[in-house]
Design a protein around this motif. Structure first.
Motif, PDB file in Angstrom:
ATOM      1  N   THR A   1       5.142   1.240   0.906  1.00  0.00           N
ATOM      2  CA  THR A   1       4.357   2.240   0.177  1.00  0.00           C
ATOM      3  C   THR A   1       4.167   1.856  -1.283  1.00  0.00           C
ATOM      4  O   THR A   1       3.142   2.174  -1.883  1.00  0.00           O
ATOM      5  CB  THR A   1       4.989   3.641   0.288  1.00  0.00           C
ATOM      6  OG1 THR A   1       6.342   3.594  -0.158  1.00  0.00           O
ATOM      7  CG2 THR A   1       4.930   4.162   1.714  1.00  0.00           C
ATOM      8  N   THR A   2       5.118   1.146  -1.861  1.00  0.00           N
ATOM      9  CA  THR A   2       5.004   0.690  -3.246  1.00  0.00           C
ATOM     10  C   THR A   2       4.064  -0.505  -3.361  1.00  0.00           C
ATOM     11  O   THR A   2       3.153  -0.513  -4.192  1.00  0.00           O
ATOM     12  CB  THR A   2       6.393   0.298  -3.799  1.00  0.00           C
ATOM     13  OG1 THR A   2       7.247   1.426  -3.730  1.00  0.00           O
ATOM     14  CG2 THR A   2       6.299  -0.173  -5.231  1.00  0.00           C
ATOM     15  N   SER A   3       4.245  -1.490  -2.523  1.00  0.00           N
ATOM     16  CA  SER A   3       3.494  -2.740  -2.627  1.00  0.00           C
ATOM     17  C   SER A   3       2.044  -2.607  -2.191  1.00  0.00           C
ATOM     18  O   SER A   3       1.153  -3.209  -2.797  1.00  0.00           O
ATOM     19  CB  SER A   3       4.159  -3.828  -1.787  1.00  0.00           C
ATOM     20  OG  SER A   3       5.466  -4.052  -2.232  1.00  0.00           O
ATOM     21  N   PHE A   4       1.782  -1.852  -1.147  1.00  0.00           N
ATOM     22  CA  PHE A   4       0.432  -1.788  -0.589  1.00  0.00           C
ATOM     23  C   PHE A   4      -0.327  -0.531  -0.988  1.00  0.00           C
ATOM     24  O   PHE A   4      -1.395  -0.246  -0.458  1.00  0.00           O
ATOM     25  CB  PHE A   4       0.483  -1.974   0.931  1.00  0.00           C
ATOM     26  CG  PHE A   4       0.918  -3.365   1.309  1.00  0.00           C
ATOM     27  CD1 PHE A   4       0.007  -4.402   1.350  1.00  0.00           C
ATOM     28  CD2 PHE A   4       2.252  -3.647   1.556  1.00  0.00           C
ATOM     29  CE1 PHE A   4       0.401  -5.690   1.657  1.00  0.00           C
ATOM     30  CE2 PHE A   4       2.661  -4.933   1.863  1.00  0.00           C
ATOM     31  CZ  PHE A   4       1.731  -5.961   1.911  1.00  0.00           C
ATOM     32  N   GLU A   5       0.195   0.198  -1.956  1.00  0.00           N
ATOM     33  CA  GLU A   5      -0.495   1.383  -2.483  1.00  0.00           C
ATOM     34  C   GLU A   5      -1.891   1.033  -3.005  1.00  0.00           C
ATOM     35  O   GLU A   5      -2.825   1.818  -2.800  1.00  0.00           O
ATOM     36  CB  GLU A   5       0.373   2.043  -3.566  1.00  0.00           C
ATOM     37  CG  GLU A   5      -0.173   3.359  -4.068  1.00  0.00           C
ATOM     38  CD  GLU A   5      -1.194   3.205  -5.175  1.00  0.00           C
ATOM     39  OE1 GLU A   5      -2.087   4.061  -5.256  1.00  0.00           O
ATOM     40  OE2 GLU A   5      -1.119   2.223  -5.935  1.00  0.00           O
ATOM     41  N   PRO A   6      -2.110  -0.129  -3.654  1.00  0.00           N
ATOM     42  CA  PRO A   6      -3.470  -0.452  -4.104  1.00  0.00           C
ATOM     43  C   PRO A   6      -4.507  -0.511  -2.975  1.00  0.00           C
ATOM     44  O   PRO A   6      -5.699  -0.358  -3.220  1.00  0.00           O
ATOM     45  CB  PRO A   6      -3.318  -1.827  -4.767  1.00  0.00           C
ATOM     46  CG  PRO A   6      -1.906  -1.856  -5.241  1.00  0.00           C
ATOM     47  CD  PRO A   6      -1.137  -1.119  -4.157  1.00  0.00           C
ATOM     48  N   LEU A   7      -4.055  -0.706  -1.744  1.00  0.00           N
ATOM     49  CA  LEU A   7      -4.968  -0.724  -0.596  1.00  0.00           C
ATOM     50  C   LEU A   7      -5.083   0.648   0.058  1.00  0.00           C
ATOM     51  O   LEU A   7      -5.832   0.819   1.012  1.00  0.00           O
ATOM     52  CB  LEU A   7      -4.488  -1.735   0.456  1.00  0.00           C
ATOM     53  CG  LEU A   7      -4.340  -3.177   0.014  1.00  0.00           C
ATOM     54  CD1 LEU A   7      -3.906  -4.046   1.176  1.00  0.00           C
ATOM     55  CD2 LEU A   7      -5.629  -3.701  -0.589  1.00  0.00           C
ATOM     56  N   GLY A   8      -4.320   1.614  -0.432  1.00  0.00           N
ATOM     57  CA  GLY A   8      -4.344   2.954   0.146  1.00  0.00           C
ATOM     58  C   GLY A   8      -3.367   3.154   1.289  1.00  0.00           C
ATOM     59  O   GLY A   8      -3.369   4.204   1.927  1.00  0.00           O
TER      60      GLY A   8
END
Length: 137
Positions: free
Chosen positions: A23-30
């Protein structure tokens, strides 16, 4: 045919750590947690779950074998832009991942293949984020 969803089995003691990393790392992808139908199963996606984690029963598989299988996995997420690739890479490094290939063109795959790779600190999985063609470049 397109892939609908997939699942990774994780050890009980690592479930919350991998959830936090994703959830932290891939938040930029939604990417976010969408569903937790039972405490040991978690679904991720943008609107509907397509990437699932479930707790593995290591009584059936010894932990060393399971760890080797996890470390051999490669999971790639699609980004819309090269900037999203850079954002995910930076967020993953900040979350403790190891760089396994900085953001950049991988022309040996095809001319518009822009990707970055990180190894997850919790399970050792090689995650890739890729933009196949960013018209803004």
């Amino acid at each position: 045919m397109p892939l609908d969803h997939f699942n990774i089995a994780v050890p009980q003691g690592k479930l919350e750590d991998i959830i936090t990393f994703l959830t932290t790392s891939f938040e930029p992808l939604g990417l976010k947690e969408i569903a937790r139908p039972v405490p040991t199963v978690v679904g991720f996606g943008e609107k509907t779950p397509y990437f699932w984690l479930n707790v593995a029963d290591l009584k059936e598989v010894d932990s060393k074998s399971h760890e080797a299988v996890l470390k051999s996995q490669h999971i790639a997420f699609t980004a819309a832009t090269t900037e999203e690739v850079r954002q995910v890479h930076a967020a993953a490094l900040k979350a403790g991942a190891t760089c396994n290939g900085p953001p950049g063109i991988r022309a040996y795959y095809h001319p518009g293949y822009y990707a970055a790779f990180v190894v997850n600190p919790v399970l050792g999985i090689n995650f890739e984020v890729i933009c196949h063609d960013d018209a803004s470049r």
